[in-house]
Scaffold this motif. Structure first.
Motif, PDB file in Angstrom:
ATOM      1  N   GLU A  13       0.833  -1.198   0.000  1.00 42.77           N
ATOM      2  CA  GLU A  13       0.000   0.000   0.000  1.00 42.77           C
ATOM      3  C   GLU A  13       0.869   1.249   0.000  1.00 42.77           C
ATOM      4  N   TYR A  14       1.973   1.200   0.726  1.00 42.12           N
ATOM      5  CA  TYR A  14       2.864   2.360   0.754  1.00 42.12           C
ATOM      6  C   TYR A  14       3.478   2.610  -0.624  1.00 42.12           C
ATOM      7  N   ARG A  15       3.808   1.566  -1.340  1.00 42.72           N
ATOM      8  CA  ARG A  15       4.360   1.755  -2.681  1.00 42.72           C
ATOM      9  C   ARG A  15       3.314   2.345  -3.624  1.00 42.72           C
ATOM     10  N   GLN A  16       2.053   1.984  -3.427  1.00 38.99           N
ATOM     11  CA  GLN A  16       0.976   2.640  -4.172  1.00 38.99           C
ATOM     12  C   GLN A  16       0.918   4.128  -3.845  1.00 38.99           C
ATOM     13  N   PHE A  17       1.195   4.452  -2.591  1.00 37.95           N
ATOM     14  CA  PHE A  17       1.204   5.838  -2.125  1.00 37.95           C
ATOM     15  C   PHE A  17       2.437   6.571  -2.640  1.00 37.95           C
ATOM     16  N   LEU A  18       3.571   5.871  -2.682  1.00 39.77           N
ATOM     17  CA  LEU A  18       4.862   6.507  -2.956  1.00 39.77           C
ATOM     18  C   LEU A  18       5.071   6.866  -4.415  1.00 39.77           C
ATOM     19  N   VAL A  19       4.671   6.019  -5.339  1.00 38.03           N
ATOM     20  CA  VAL A  19       4.940   6.277  -6.759  1.00 38.03           C
ATOM     21  C   VAL A  19       4.370   7.618  -7.204  1.00 38.03           C
ATOM     22  N   PRO A  20       3.104   7.952  -6.914  1.00 40.87           N
ATOM     23  CA  PRO A  20       2.622   9.288  -7.287  1.00 40.87           C
ATOM     24  C   PRO A  20       3.408  10.412  -6.614  1.00 40.87           C
ATOM     25  N   GLY A  21       3.853  10.187  -5.374  1.00 46.24           N
ATOM     26  CA  GLY A  21       4.641  11.211  -4.693  1.00 46.24           C
ATOM     27  C   GLY A  21       5.966  11.468  -5.387  1.00 46.24           C
ATOM     28  N   LEU A  22       6.626  10.398  -5.832  1.00 46.58           N
ATOM     29  CA  LEU A  22       7.890  10.568  -6.549  1.00 46.58           C
ATOM     30  C   LEU A  22       7.673  11.201  -7.922  1.00 46.58           C
ATOM     31  N   LEU A  23       6.569  10.884  -8.567  1.00 43.53           N
ATOM     32  CA  LEU A  23       6.246  11.539  -9.834  1.00 43.53           C
ATOM     33  C   LEU A  23       6.026  13.031  -9.622  1.00 43.53           C
ATOM     34  N   ALA A  24       5.351  13.406  -8.526  1.00 44.60           N
ATOM     35  CA  ALA A  24       5.142  14.822  -8.207  1.00 44.60           C
ATOM     36  C   ALA A  24       6.463  15.506  -7.887  1.00 44.60           C
ATOM     37  N   ALA A  25       7.343  14.814  -7.152  1.00 48.40           N
ATOM     38  CA  ALA A  25       8.661  15.377  -6.843  1.00 48.40           C
ATOM     39  C   ALA A  25       9.473  15.584  -8.112  1.00 48.40           C
ATOM     40  N   THR A  26       9.363  14.650  -9.061  1.00 52.96           N
ATOM     41  CA  THR A  26      10.045  14.794 -10.354  1.00 52.96           C
ATOM     42  C   THR A  26       9.523  16.015 -11.100  1.00 52.96           C
ATOM     43  N   ALA A  27       8.211  16.222 -11.048  1.00 52.60           N
ATOM     44  CA  ALA A  27       7.635  17.404 -11.686  1.00 52.60           C
ATOM     45  C   ALA A  27       8.136  18.681 -11.035  1.00 52.60           C
ATOM     46  N   ALA A  73       0.756  15.601  -5.826  1.00 56.93           N
ATOM     47  CA  ALA A  73       0.874  14.194  -5.431  1.00 56.93           C
ATOM     48  C   ALA A  73      -0.491  13.598  -5.100  1.00 56.93           C
ATOM     49  N   THR A  74      -1.303  14.329  -4.336  1.00 55.01           N
ATOM     50  CA  THR A  74      -2.617  13.820  -3.944  1.00 55.01           C
ATOM     51  C   THR A  74      -3.550  13.756  -5.146  1.00 55.01           C
ATOM     52  N   ALA A  75      -3.418  14.716  -6.071  1.00 58.12           N
ATOM     53  CA  ALA A  75      -4.234  14.689  -7.286  1.00 58.12           C
ATOM     54  C   ALA A  75      -3.924  13.448  -8.113  1.00 58.12           C
ATOM     55  N   VAL A  76      -2.639  13.108  -8.240  1.00 60.82           N
ATOM     56  CA  VAL A  76      -2.257  11.910  -9.006  1.00 60.82           C
ATOM     57  C   VAL A  76      -2.804  10.661  -8.324  1.00 60.82           C
ATOM     58  N   ARG A  77      -2.712  10.616  -6.990  1.00 61.46           N
ATOM     59  CA  ARG A  77      -3.256   9.456  -6.255  1.00 61.46           C
ATOM     60  C   ARG A  77      -4.770   9.341  -6.467  1.00 61.46           C
ATOM     61  N   ALA A  78      -5.466  10.479  -6.392  1.00 59.50           N
ATOM     62  CA  ALA A  78      -6.917  10.452  -6.560  1.00 59.50           C
ATOM     63  C   ALA A  78      -7.297  10.019  -7.974  1.00 59.50           C
ATOM     64  N   ALA A  99      -8.287  20.234  -8.275  1.00 61.46           N
ATOM     65  CA  ALA A  99      -8.479  21.668  -8.467  1.00 61.46           C
ATOM     66  C   ALA A  99      -7.288  22.449  -7.917  1.00 61.46           C
ATOM     67  N   GLY A 100      -6.782  22.029  -6.750  1.00 59.98           N
ATOM     68  CA  GLY A 100      -5.636  22.710  -6.159  1.00 59.98           C
ATOM     69  C   GLY A 100      -4.408  22.619  -7.037  1.00 59.98           C
ATOM     70  N   ALA A 101      -4.133  21.435  -7.592  1.00 62.12           N
ATOM     71  CA  ALA A 101      -2.961  21.256  -8.458  1.00 62.12           C
ATOM     72  C   ALA A 101      -3.069  22.111  -9.719  1.00 62.12           C
ATOM     73  N   LEU A 102      -4.253  22.139 -10.314  1.00 63.45           N
ATOM     74  CA  LEU A 102      -4.438  22.936 -11.522  1.00 63.45           C
ATOM     75  C   LEU A 102      -4.319  24.429 -11.231  1.00 63.45           C
ATOM     76  N   LEU A 103      -4.901  24.876 -10.120  1.00 66.31           N
ATOM     77  CA  LEU A 103      -4.824  26.297  -9.768  1.00 66.31           C
ATOM     78  C   LEU A 103      -3.392  26.716  -9.452  1.00 66.31           C
ATOM     79  N   TRP A 104      -2.652  25.881  -8.707  1.00 63.87           N
ATOM     80  CA  TRP A 104      -1.253  26.187  -8.433  1.00 63.87           C
ATOM     81  C   TRP A 104      -0.472  26.330  -9.747  1.00 63.87           C
ATOM     82  N   SER A 105      -0.651  25.394 -10.651  1.00 67.71           N
ATOM     83  CA  SER A 105       0.105  25.411 -11.910  1.00 67.71           C
ATOM     84  C   SER A 105      -0.246  26.647 -12.743  1.00 67.71           C
ATOM     85  N   LEU A 106      -1.533  26.931 -12.861  1.00 69.72           N
ATOM     86  CA  LEU A 106      -1.954  28.080 -13.662  1.00 69.72           C
ATOM     87  C   LEU A 106      -1.487  29.387 -13.032  1.00 69.72           C
ATOM     88  N   ALA A 107      -1.541  29.485 -11.703  1.00 73.50           N
ATOM     89  CA  ALA A 107      -1.080  30.699 -11.025  1.00 73.50           C
ATOM     90  C   ALA A 107       0.411  30.923 -11.268  1.00 73.50           C
TER      91      ALA A 107
END
Length: 262
Positions: free
Chosen positions: A54-68, A209-214, A236-244
């Motif tokens: 379960e943690y690896r399911q949690f971690l992969v999106p987090g590492l993808l977000a960190a890469t971004a 990270a949470t958006a990718v998980r969701a 919505a938060g991820a998109l607003l942060w990026s657009l801002a």
């Protein structure tokens, strides 16, 4: 617009050719997230209440977000290197769109990032990570990641053009590693102290990270009790942060490029 696209395409081609002649850098950017996935996934996963799989399911999106988020570092270093070696001055003397140079650099970074994410996702799949919500969710998650990478690359480009030297840009860029650490990229925020949890949940890396998980249906994509607005509405938060960030830093980086180092 046609001038921007043609001039930006020329700069993009230059950046890709430059990356092709620096294979060690490409290998490092691809292997580092994989190394972290293997280390965190099997060492930290065994030390958390969350089961290892379960943690690896949690971690992969987090590492993808960190890469971004690493667009900050690469954008900063690329812009500072070209600025302090006179490349930007030569571009500035050419009859080309002023926004073409930063646009071409950030677009090249986006393409190389899209390629570099593939090995990380393949290793994640081998370790048990899955996009549980199907192809549509996976495509949506990839779109969020690449939009955020594009935005952070513009921020990095602006900061690189402000830097006093390549060394200063490299030191400041290296310091950006703390952003994923102060987020939900590697650990859930629910167990953090009150003020630190607030900081982490308002961190844009947490939103991504949470958006990718969701979107992928992974552990950690659900809304935790008492979560701040970006954590409660991650997509919505991820998109607003990026657009801002794009609204603020695209014109800022373009103006800074036009002014030069003076």
């Amino acid at each position: 617009m046609s001038t921007l696209l043609s001039d930006g395409g020329a700069v993009l081609t230059r950046q890709l050719q430059k990356a092709r002649h620096a294979p060690a850098l490409l290998i490092l950017t691809q292997t580092m997230p994989i190394t972290m996935l293997l280390f965190f996934g099997y060492v930290f996963g065994s030390a958390l209440a969350m089961p290892g799989s379960e943690y690896r399911q949690f971690l992969v999106p987090g590492l993808l977000a960190a890469t971004a988020a690493n667009g900050l570092m690469t954008g900063m270093f690329t812009a500072a290197q070209d600025a302090h070696r006179g490349v930007m001055d030569r571009f500035r003397t050419l009859p080309m769109s002023r926004s073409a140079v930063p646009f071409g650099q950030t677009a090249a970074d986006l393409l190389t990032t899209a390629v570099s994410m593939v090995p990380l996702m393949l290793v994640g799949l081998a370790m048990g990570w899955r996009a549980e919500n199907g192809l549509a969710g996976a495509i949506g998650a990839l779109g969020v990641l690449l939009l955020f990478r594009f935005a952070t690359a513009w921020v990095g480009t602006y900061l690189g053009l402000l830097s006093k030297s390549e060394e200063a840009a490299g030191q400041l860029g290296s310091a950006t590693f703390i952003l994923p650490l102060l987020s939900s990229a590697y650990l859930p925020t629910a167990g953090l102290p009150g003020w630190l949890r607030t900081v982490a949940e308002w961190n844009p890396v947490s939103s991504v990270a949470t958006a990718v998980r969701a979107l992928c249906g992974n552990a950690g994509g659900e809304v935790a009790a008492g979560a701040a607005w970006p954590a409660a509405h991650p997509v919505a938060g991820a998109l607003l942060w990026s657009l801002a960030l794009l609204v603020l830093f695209v014109p800022a980086a373009t103006r800074r490029f036009a002014r030069g180092l003076g």
